[in-house]
Design an enzyme around this catalytic site. Sequence first.
Site, PDB file in Angstrom:
ATOM      1  N   SER A 138      89.573 -80.090  41.056  1.00 48.46           N
ATOM      2  CA  SER A 138      89.198 -80.682  39.643  1.00 48.46           C
ATOM      3  C   SER A 138      88.909 -79.522  39.172  1.00 48.46           C
ATOM      4  CB  SER A 138      88.501 -81.960  39.940  1.00 48.46           C
ATOM      5  OG  SER A 138      87.015 -81.576  39.952  1.00 48.46           O
TER       6      SER A 138
ATOM      7  N   ARG B 155      93.002 -66.123  28.934  1.00 49.86           N
ATOM      8  CA  ARG B 155      93.405 -64.360  28.611  1.00 49.86           C
ATOM      9  C   ARG B 155      93.828 -64.777  29.914  1.00 49.86           C
ATOM     10  NH1 ARG B 155      90.974 -61.339  32.437  1.00 49.86           N
ATOM     11  NH2 ARG B 155      90.705 -59.399  32.013  1.00 49.86           N
TER      12      ARG B 155
ATOM     13  N   HIS C 246      91.857 -81.780  30.129  1.00 50.38           N
ATOM     14  CA  HIS C 246      90.358 -82.111  29.904  1.00 50.38           C
ATOM     15  C   HIS C 246      90.366 -84.112  29.696  1.00 50.38           C
ATOM     16  CE1 HIS C 246      88.797 -78.530  28.065  1.00 50.38           C
ATOM     17  NE2 HIS C 246      88.711 -78.701  30.021  1.00 50.38           N
TER      18      HIS C 246
ATOM     19  N   ASP D 135      85.811 -70.555  33.318  1.00 49.66           N
ATOM     20  CA  ASP D 135      86.803 -70.296  34.207  1.00 49.66           C
ATOM     21  C   ASP D 135      88.310 -71.249  32.652  1.00 49.66           C
ATOM     22  OD1 ASP D 135      85.856 -70.738  36.185  1.00 49.66           O
ATOM     23  OD2 ASP D 135      85.325 -72.409  36.662  1.00 49.66           O
TER      24      ASP D 135
ATOM     25  N   THR E 168      95.014 -79.870  37.848  1.00 50.01           N
ATOM     26  CA  THR E 168      93.956 -79.767  38.638  1.00 50.01           C
ATOM     27  C   THR E 168      94.380 -81.123  39.409  1.00 50.01           C
ATOM     28  OG1 THR E 168      93.487 -80.657  36.583  1.00 50.01           O
ATOM     29  CG2 THR E 168      93.321 -78.069  37.297  1.00 50.01           C
TER      30      THR E 168
ATOM     31  N   HIS F  92      82.704 -75.721  32.668  1.00 51.60           N
ATOM     32  CA  HIS F  92      83.010 -74.874  33.727  1.00 51.60           C
ATOM     33  C   HIS F  92      83.942 -73.783  32.302  1.00 51.60           C
ATOM     34  CE1 HIS F  92      85.792 -78.290  32.702  1.00 51.60           C
ATOM     35  NE2 HIS F  92      86.948 -77.550  33.135  1.00 51.60           N
TER      36      HIS F  92
ATOM     37  N   LYS G 212      93.714 -86.922  28.335  1.00 49.29           N
ATOM     38  CA  LYS G 212      94.358 -87.524  29.980  1.00 49.29           C
ATOM     39  C   LYS G 212      96.163 -88.342  29.705  1.00 49.29           C
ATOM     40  CE  LYS G 212      91.631 -86.040  33.608  1.00 49.29           C
ATOM     41  NZ  LYS G 212      91.453 -84.870  33.999  1.00 49.29           N
TER      42      LYS G 212
END
Length: 131
Positions: free
Chosen positions: A59, A101, A14, A95, A40, A92, A18
């Site tokens: 991303s 999971r 995130h 996602d 990503t 998101h 970073k």
Amino acid sequence: MASPKKKTLALIAHDGKKADMIGFVKDNIEFLKTFNLVATSTTGKMVMQTGLKVKRYLSGPLGGDAQITALVATGKCHAVIFMRDPLGMHPHEPDISSLLRICEVHDVPLATNLSSAQLIVKGLHKNLLKE
């Protein structure tokens, strides 16, 4: 192009994490060279600036987390380092939850902070020495 003998490691961070990811990468650069790296988009771009080769996906908010989830679900990703910001709001989030999971369902190592990332590196290093 991914080497068939190398295992694949996903790197995701995130925005607020970073810098932690880049520090982690620099501290472990020689070890990370032994993997096919996927990431990503923005995280991958930053990691590439260290000289490592990285296959970049979208991303996170545009579907990159979902793309990496698909790699995990199909056995094409062997570990995930995901420097998450648990205090931030993320559009998101579904996602992100799906990635967490699926890593659990498929018994794929998943680090979500620096401490667990270091443990995964140590564990993967130990396993590579056995092979």
